[in-house]
Design an enzyme around this catalytic site. Structure first.
Site, PDB file in Angstrom:
ATOM      1  N   CYS A   5       0.861  -1.176   0.000  1.00  0.00           N
ATOM      2  CA  CYS A   5       0.000   0.000   0.000  1.00  0.00           C
ATOM      3  C   CYS A   5       0.897   1.225   0.000  1.00  0.00           C
ATOM      4  O   CYS A   5       1.719   1.381   0.900  1.00  0.00           O
ATOM      5  CB  CYS A   5      -0.884   0.051   1.247  1.00  0.00           C
ATOM      6  SG  CYS A   5      -1.335  -1.555   1.923  1.00  0.00           S
ATOM      7  N   GLU A  57      -7.284   9.281   1.276  1.00  0.00           N
ATOM      8  CA  GLU A  57      -6.751   8.769   0.022  1.00  0.00           C
ATOM      9  C   GLU A  57      -7.853   8.446  -0.983  1.00  0.00           C
ATOM     10  O   GLU A  57      -8.946   8.013  -0.625  1.00  0.00           O
ATOM     11  CB  GLU A  57      -5.953   7.482   0.274  1.00  0.00           C
ATOM     12  CG  GLU A  57      -4.726   7.677   1.121  1.00  0.00           C
ATOM     13  CD  GLU A  57      -3.886   6.425   1.263  1.00  0.00           C
ATOM     14  OE1 GLU A  57      -2.657   6.564   1.364  1.00  0.00           O
ATOM     15  OE2 GLU A  57      -4.457   5.306   1.263  1.00  0.00           O
TER      16      GLU A  57
END
Length: 296
Positions: free
Chosen positions: A150, A212
């Site tokens: 990630c 995000e």
């Protein structure tokens, strides 16, 4: 016409700290030494488009931009060197900002900083999912378990390419090497399948957090893994039942096990359905890159 990001701007301090080689742990130097040759093979599958137009960059100067004395040296360096891509809620690029400011909850809340990210879900040929436990020195969500990798595409030409999410896929290939030592040849960019996008906000502690717009990428490859200890504390492959047991333990608070919020959102909303399609060879049926799912 280029989309420009034009907030009220104040100056950032004129200089950032210089980090000597001592900023890196001996394990990190060994890791990068062992994988340096692989960097020469890093490639992009399509020619790059011309550089994007210049954007107006957010800058800041309050005490929050000062270097935290207790922060791990490697993570501190990355916080200031890495320039994240700022986007609006429709995923249009509006500027760029360093990783430090993008992860300060104060800035996220007051300036609505939203940056582009990606989450890789790598499966082996037995369709087992590779998980990682984030290192103890990570600034956000240390020691939580999460999907394979990630991170963020950076504000650079190769990672700003929108066509077929190529910029994000280039970034995913780069970070799989950085974090897990997986060489570029083992994860060609054309083997990533972008499945969808989510938008979420999640505080990590009182100071740090995430906001995000996250691209979700699947890839099936048998790879050799050599984790970077500055990024990854542990790894494991899991099948469906083993993942369900991890979810149960996290829900029950057993063994202090925690999962990252983005991973849990993906698992709760899409993941097992997508896993079914992956094994059946029908993954393309569930690709949806038009929708941005706003999840809480």
């Amino acid at each position: 016409m280029s989309r420009l990001f034009n907030p009220t701007t104040v100056k950032l301090s004129s200089s950032l700290p210089i980090f000597p080689s001592s900023s890196f742990s001996s394990k990190s130097r060994l890791f990068f030494s062992s994988n340096f040759a692989a960097l020469s093979s890093f490639s992009i599958s399509k020619p790059l488009r011309s550089p994007p137009p210049p954007f107006i960059r957010r800058t800041m100067t309050d005490s929050a931009a000062a270097v935290d004395a207790g922060m791990d040296a490697v993570q501190r360096r990355l916080m200031f060197e890495d320039e994240c891509i700022l986007v609006d809620e429709n995923d249009h690029v509006v500027g760029h900002e360093n990783k430090y400011n993008c992860h300060l909850m104060e800035k996220i809340e007051s300036l609505n900083l939203l940056h582009r990210a990606f989450s890789v879900f790598l499966f082996n040929s037995k369709y087992e999912l590779l998980l990682q436990q984030r290192s103890a020195t990570k600034v956000t969500f240390p020691l939580v378990w999460t999907n394979t990798c990630c991170s963020h595409p950076l504000y650079r030409e190769s990672e700003l390419i929108d066509e077929d999410a190529l910029g994000v896929r280039n970034a995913a290939q780069r970070k799989l090497l950085d974090e897990l030592g997986i060489v570029a040849e083992d994860v060609p960019v054309d083997q990533f399948t972008p499945l969808g996008r989510i938008l979420y906000k999640a505080p990590s502690d009182g100071k740090w957090g995430e906001h995000e717009l996250d691209y979700l990428l699947f890839i099936v490859r048998d790879v050799k893994v050599n984790p970077n200890p500055d990024e990854v504390a542990d790894i494991k492959y899991v099948n469906r039942e083993q993942l369900k047991e991890l979810l149960r333990k996290a829900d029950a608070g057993e063994e202090g096990l925690k999962l990252s919020p983005w991973f849990r959102l993906v698992v709760d909303n899409f993941f097992f359905k997508w896993w079914d399609h992956l094994e059946k060879g029908t993954l393309k049926e569930v690709v949806d890159m038009k929708t941005i799912h706003k999840l809480t």
